[in-house]
Design a protein around this motif. Structure first.
Motif, PDB file in Angstrom:
ATOM      1  N   ILE A 119     -33.681  -8.361  25.837  1.00 31.19           N
ATOM      2  CA  ILE A 119     -32.939  -7.309  25.605  1.00 31.19           C
ATOM      3  C   ILE A 119     -32.338  -6.838  26.857  1.00 31.19           C
ATOM      4  CG2 ILE A 119     -34.078  -6.563  23.509  1.00 31.19           C
ATOM      5  CD1 ILE A 119     -35.642  -4.590  25.336  1.00 31.19           C
ATOM      6  N   ASP A 120     -31.242  -6.267  26.836  1.00 33.48           N
ATOM      7  CA  ASP A 120     -30.518  -5.467  28.128  1.00 33.48           C
ATOM      8  C   ASP A 120     -31.175  -4.146  28.220  1.00 33.48           C
ATOM      9  OD1 ASP A 120     -29.296  -3.675  26.482  1.00 33.48           O
ATOM     10  OD2 ASP A 120     -27.421  -4.476  26.298  1.00 33.48           O
ATOM     11  N   GLU A 121     -30.648  -3.559  29.362  1.00 37.69           N
ATOM     12  CA  GLU A 121     -31.046  -2.158  29.958  1.00 37.69           C
ATOM     13  C   GLU A 121     -31.041  -1.314  28.865  1.00 37.69           C
ATOM     14  OE1 GLU A 121     -26.721  -2.493  31.400  1.00 37.69           O
ATOM     15  OE2 GLU A 121     -28.511  -3.939  30.934  1.00 37.69           O
ATOM     16  N   HIS A 122     -30.334  -1.224  27.701  1.00 33.38           N
ATOM     17  CA  HIS A 122     -30.168  -0.373  26.791  1.00 33.38           C
ATOM     18  C   HIS A 122     -30.895  -0.691  25.587  1.00 33.38           C
ATOM     19  CE1 HIS A 122     -26.869   1.178  29.189  1.00 33.38           C
ATOM     20  NE2 HIS A 122     -26.234   0.213  29.328  1.00 33.38           N
ATOM     21  N   ALA A 123     -31.849  -1.673  25.844  1.00 32.15           N
ATOM     22  CA  ALA A 123     -32.746  -2.232  24.800  1.00 32.15           C
ATOM     23  C   ALA A 123     -31.878  -2.907  23.557  1.00 32.15           C
ATOM     24  CB  ALA A 123     -33.563  -0.984  24.074  1.00 32.15           C
ATOM     25  N   MET A 124     -30.718  -3.367  23.744  1.00 28.69           N
ATOM     26  CA  MET A 124     -29.691  -4.099  22.893  1.00 28.69           C
ATOM     27  C   MET A 124     -30.326  -5.635  23.084  1.00 28.69           C
ATOM     28  SD  MET A 124     -28.250  -1.708  21.228  1.00 28.69           S
ATOM     29  CE  MET A 124     -26.639  -2.295  20.685  1.00 28.69           C
ATOM     30  N   PRO A 125     -30.046  -6.419  21.944  1.00 27.44           N
ATOM     31  CA  PRO A 125     -30.206  -7.832  22.070  1.00 27.44           C
ATOM     32  C   PRO A 125     -29.356  -8.443  23.007  1.00 27.44           C
ATOM     33  CG  PRO A 125     -30.242  -7.122  19.606  1.00 27.44           C
ATOM     34  CD  PRO A 125     -29.824  -5.938  20.611  1.00 27.44           C
ATOM     35  N   ASP A 126     -29.870  -9.308  23.875  1.00 27.34           N
ATOM     36  CA  ASP A 126     -28.927  -9.958  24.646  1.00 27.34           C
ATOM     37  C   ASP A 126     -28.988 -11.482  24.233  1.00 27.34           C
ATOM     38  OD1 ASP A 126     -27.544 -11.264  26.878  1.00 27.34           O
ATOM     39  OD2 ASP A 126     -29.169 -10.815  28.306  1.00 27.34           O
ATOM     40  N   LEU A 127     -27.829 -11.985  23.630  1.00 25.98           N
ATOM     41  CA  LEU A 127     -27.787 -13.006  23.002  1.00 25.98           C
ATOM     42  C   LEU A 127     -26.963 -14.374  24.009  1.00 25.98           C
ATOM     43  CD1 LEU A 127     -26.545 -12.331  19.243  1.00 25.98           C
ATOM     44  CD2 LEU A 127     -29.001 -12.902  20.224  1.00 25.98           C
ATOM     45  N   LYS A 128     -26.543 -13.770  25.244  1.00 24.97           N
ATOM     46  CA  LYS A 128     -26.045 -14.882  25.989  1.00 24.97           C
ATOM     47  C   LYS A 128     -26.745 -15.965  26.265  1.00 24.97           C
ATOM     48  CE  LYS A 128     -25.645 -11.800  29.564  1.00 24.97           C
ATOM     49  NZ  LYS A 128     -25.728 -10.581  29.024  1.00 24.97           N
ATOM     50  N   PRO A 129     -27.907 -16.144  26.392  1.00 26.72           N
ATOM     51  CA  PRO A 129     -28.680 -17.552  26.716  1.00 26.72           C
ATOM     52  C   PRO A 129     -28.546 -18.249  25.359  1.00 26.72           C
ATOM     53  CG  PRO A 129     -30.180 -15.663  27.362  1.00 26.72           C
ATOM     54  CD  PRO A 129     -29.024 -15.012  26.781  1.00 26.72           C
ATOM     55  N   LEU A 130     -28.694 -17.610  24.163  1.00 22.97           N
ATOM     56  CA  LEU A 130     -28.812 -18.362  23.116  1.00 22.97           C
ATOM     57  C   LEU A 130     -27.315 -18.780  22.658  1.00 22.97           C
ATOM     58  CD1 LEU A 130     -30.277 -19.127  20.467  1.00 22.97           C
ATOM     59  CD2 LEU A 130     -29.532 -16.780  19.423  1.00 22.97           C
ATOM     60  N   LEU A 131     -26.489 -18.035  22.976  1.00 22.86           N
ATOM     61  CA  LEU A 131     -25.167 -18.456  22.626  1.00 22.86           C
ATOM     62  C   LEU A 131     -24.327 -19.572  23.456  1.00 22.86           C
ATOM     63  CD1 LEU A 131     -23.216 -15.123  21.472  1.00 22.86           C
ATOM     64  CD2 LEU A 131     -24.381 -16.838  20.111  1.00 22.86           C
ATOM     65  N   GLY A 132     -25.064 -19.584  24.875  1.00 18.62           N
ATOM     66  CA  GLY A 132     -24.810 -20.345  25.749  1.00 18.62           C
ATOM     67  C   GLY A 132     -25.291 -21.589  25.529  1.00 18.62           C
ATOM     68  N   ALA A 133     -26.606 -21.521  24.854  1.00 21.56           N
ATOM     69  CA  ALA A 133     -27.350 -22.986  24.490  1.00 21.56           C
ATOM     70  C   ALA A 133     -26.583 -23.565  23.065  1.00 21.56           C
ATOM     71  CB  ALA A 133     -28.486 -22.730  24.183  1.00 21.56           C
ATOM     72  N   SER A 134     -26.027 -22.706  22.347  1.00 17.81           N
ATOM     73  CA  SER A 134     -25.214 -23.008  21.153  1.00 17.81           C
ATOM     74  C   SER A 134     -23.799 -23.835  21.666  1.00 17.81           C
ATOM     75  CB  SER A 134     -24.757 -21.773  20.266  1.00 17.81           C
ATOM     76  OG  SER A 134     -26.181 -21.306  19.856  1.00 17.81           O
ATOM     77  N   THR A 135     -23.357 -23.212  22.621  1.00 12.37           N
ATOM     78  CA  THR A 135     -22.001 -23.792  23.142  1.00 12.37           C
ATOM     79  C   THR A 135     -22.302 -25.125  23.590  1.00 12.37           C
ATOM     80  OG1 THR A 135     -21.374 -21.444  23.725  1.00 12.37           O
ATOM     81  CG2 THR A 135     -20.221 -23.417  24.797  1.00 12.37           C
ATOM     82  N   SER A 136     -23.391 -25.431  24.360  1.00  7.06           N
ATOM     83  CA  SER A 136     -23.760 -26.639  25.094  1.00  7.06           C
ATOM     84  C   SER A 136     -23.932 -27.833  23.713  1.00  7.06           C
ATOM     85  CB  SER A 136     -24.928 -26.427  25.859  1.00  7.06           C
ATOM     86  OG  SER A 136     -24.841 -25.747  27.132  1.00  7.06           O
ATOM     87  N   VAL A 137     -24.905 -27.357  22.870  1.00  8.09           N
ATOM     88  CA  VAL A 137     -25.093 -28.221  21.776  1.00  8.09           C
ATOM     89  C   VAL A 137     -23.767 -28.460  20.993  1.00  8.09           C
ATOM     90  CG1 VAL A 137     -26.249 -28.612  19.713  1.00  8.09           C
ATOM     91  CG2 VAL A 137     -27.582 -27.477  21.735  1.00  8.09           C
ATOM     92  N   GLY A 138     -22.867 -27.632  20.844  1.00  6.35           N
ATOM     93  CA  GLY A 138     -21.934 -27.768  20.262  1.00  6.35           C
ATOM     94  C   GLY A 138     -20.819 -28.633  20.882  1.00  6.35           C
ATOM     95  N   LYS A 139     -21.052 -28.670  22.121  1.00 10.26           N
ATOM     96  CA  LYS A 139     -20.119 -29.773  22.779  1.00 10.26           C
ATOM     97  C   LYS A 139     -20.355 -31.324  22.718  1.00 10.26           C
ATOM     98  CE  LYS A 139     -18.930 -26.396  26.598  1.00 10.26           C
ATOM     99  NZ  LYS A 139     -17.306 -26.441  26.383  1.00 10.26           N
TER     100      LYS A 139
END
Length: 429
Positions: free
Chosen positions: A90-110
């Motif tokens: 989560i980020d500093e505002h306790a919101m989900p931080d999906l950057k690692p997950l979406l980054g991994a999805s981008t890599s797999v998609g390629k």
């Protein structure tokens, strides 16, 4: 797909080789061909030399594994079955931080090809796999979900530091985007899960199951923390109460404590975020989160009041904090709530020194801005045993006396020393 994997005509890839991904990759590599992928080249180099960067696995765990460790996306193209096991913080505002997950999805998609499978293990809110990750896979690959590639979800159940409830011994929840894909995914996981797999009816059900596992624990610990605050006002030892109540057969044996780490203190926010998006405010869950998130400050304020009552000049006091990891007997410092205790004490002008037999000082400096002292000093006004590491459980009262000056105070957060402290002012949660 299952037949191709067991005949070693296809390869399985694990993306993200941390506490979750590496044990999974090595387990599969004892059965089939595996590619272990991580974007951190330094971590990859360590694993190539049979070293777990997280300090959880032994070098012997790498033996007999048919695995290629890499940070090269081109190598990932050789795989047909992908398991994504990256962090979901989560980020500093306790919101989900999906950057690692979406980054991994981008890599797999390629590197995704027709007929491939992608299974996500990262903790998410219900709907995330199909609503957030699948569109990225489609965009990057140019392929069509369901027609060209299949997706599943199998939530991780790795517990850092736990040598009893290991990967093979815990029932694995699995799901797929249809009955056929779910069955194929289940058969693949059955290669390494001795306890068996549970076939969830849908991906959303599997996602929801994971997120409520830790939400339930969070709420139960929040209740214990609130009880500890109440009992402290009554001058009752919480652990004595829990010991007495625990004699009933159906009493749930939760304890108060600092709730940090990458799961219990994080996952409920994924559920409340999604609930909010659906127009519902999750009052009970957020109330529990608030209680647990404030325990570090509560503990620090309690100690400051005790030092003032003992005649201490707060701006001239020095406190030793023992333990900085998020839980006992692990190196993991992610979301450690001991940090809240330290920062709150420092806000009063208290000088704080920290020791920990497991944590890495440089990682603490990088993540939180403070490091460890090599050895405890002397003349402390108080000692806080913040994490019940195994070595601390063996310590006697004379050891703590040797560290402290007049009017010493010992804060034993988890109550591990309560039966052997007689002469020092003592408190716990």
């Amino acid at each position: 797909m299952y037949e191709q994997l067991i005949n070693k005509e296809a390869k399985l890839a694990v993306i993200g080789l941390g506490y979750v991904g590496l044990p999974i990759a090595l387990a599969f590599a004892k059965k089939i061909k595996v590619i272990g992928f991580d974007i951190n080249a330094k971590r990859v180099d360590l694993m190539r030399n049979n070293i777990d960067p997280s300090g959880e696995l032994e070098s012997s765990d790498f033996e007999g594994a048919d695995i290629e460790f890499t940070h090269d996306l081109e190598v990932l193209r050789e795989a047909q079955f992908f398991i994504v096991a990256v962090p979901t913080p989560i980020d500093e505002h306790a919101m989900p931080d999906l950057k690692p997950l979406l980054g991994a999805s981008t890599s797999v998609g390629k590197v995704l090809k027709k007929g491939d499978y992608v299974v996500f293990e990262s903790t998410v809110y219900p709907g995330c796999t199909e609503e957030d990750c699948v569109p990225v896979l489609e965009r990057e690959s140019g392929l069509k979900f369901m027609e060209d590639f299949k997706v599943g979800y199998s939530p991780e159940r790795i517990n850092p530091g736990d040598k009893e409830h290991t990967l093979a011994k815990i029932v694995k929840v699995v799901s797929g985007c249809g009955k056929e894909s779910a069955e194929e995914i289940a058969k693949v996981y059955e290669l390494v899960i001795d306890a068996g797999v549970h076939r969830a009816s849908t991906i959303k059900v599997a996602e929801a199951a994971k997120v409520i596992e830790n939400t339930q624990r969070d709420l139960n610990i929040a209740l214990m923390n609130e009880l500890s605050i109440i009992f402290d006002k009554m001058n009752i030892n919480t652990y004595d109460v829990l010991e007495a109540a625990g004699t009933k057969w159906n009493f749930l044996r939760f304890q108060p404590g600092l709730v940090g780490g990458h799961c219990i203190g994080v996952d409920p926010y994924y559920l409340t975020y999604k609930a909010k998006a659906m127009g519902y405010d999750a009052k009970v869950i957020l109330s529990g989160r608030s209680t647990n998130d404030n325990m570090g400050a509560y503990l620090a304020n309690k100690l400051v009041k005790m030092m003032i009552k003992g005649g201490k000049n707060i701006s001239q006091t020095k406190v030793l904090v023992m333990g900085a990891t998020f839980k006992e007997n692990v190196e993991d410092i992610r979301n450690s709530k001991v940090v809240d205790v330290i920062r709150e004490l420092e806000s009063f002008g208290v000088t704080v020194e920290v020791v920990d037999p497991y944590a890495n000082s440089e990682e603490l400096k990088h993540e939180y801005g403070f490091g460890l002292v090599a050895e405890p000093g002397k003349d402390y006004d108080a000692v806080v045993v913040a994490v019940p590491h195994a070595p601390y459980k063996e310590l006697e009262e004379d050891y703590f006396k040797s560290l402290m000056n007049g009017s010493p105070i010992l804060v034993d957060l988890k109550g591990i020393l309560r039966d052997r402290i007689k002469d020092i002012t003592y408190t716990s949660l």
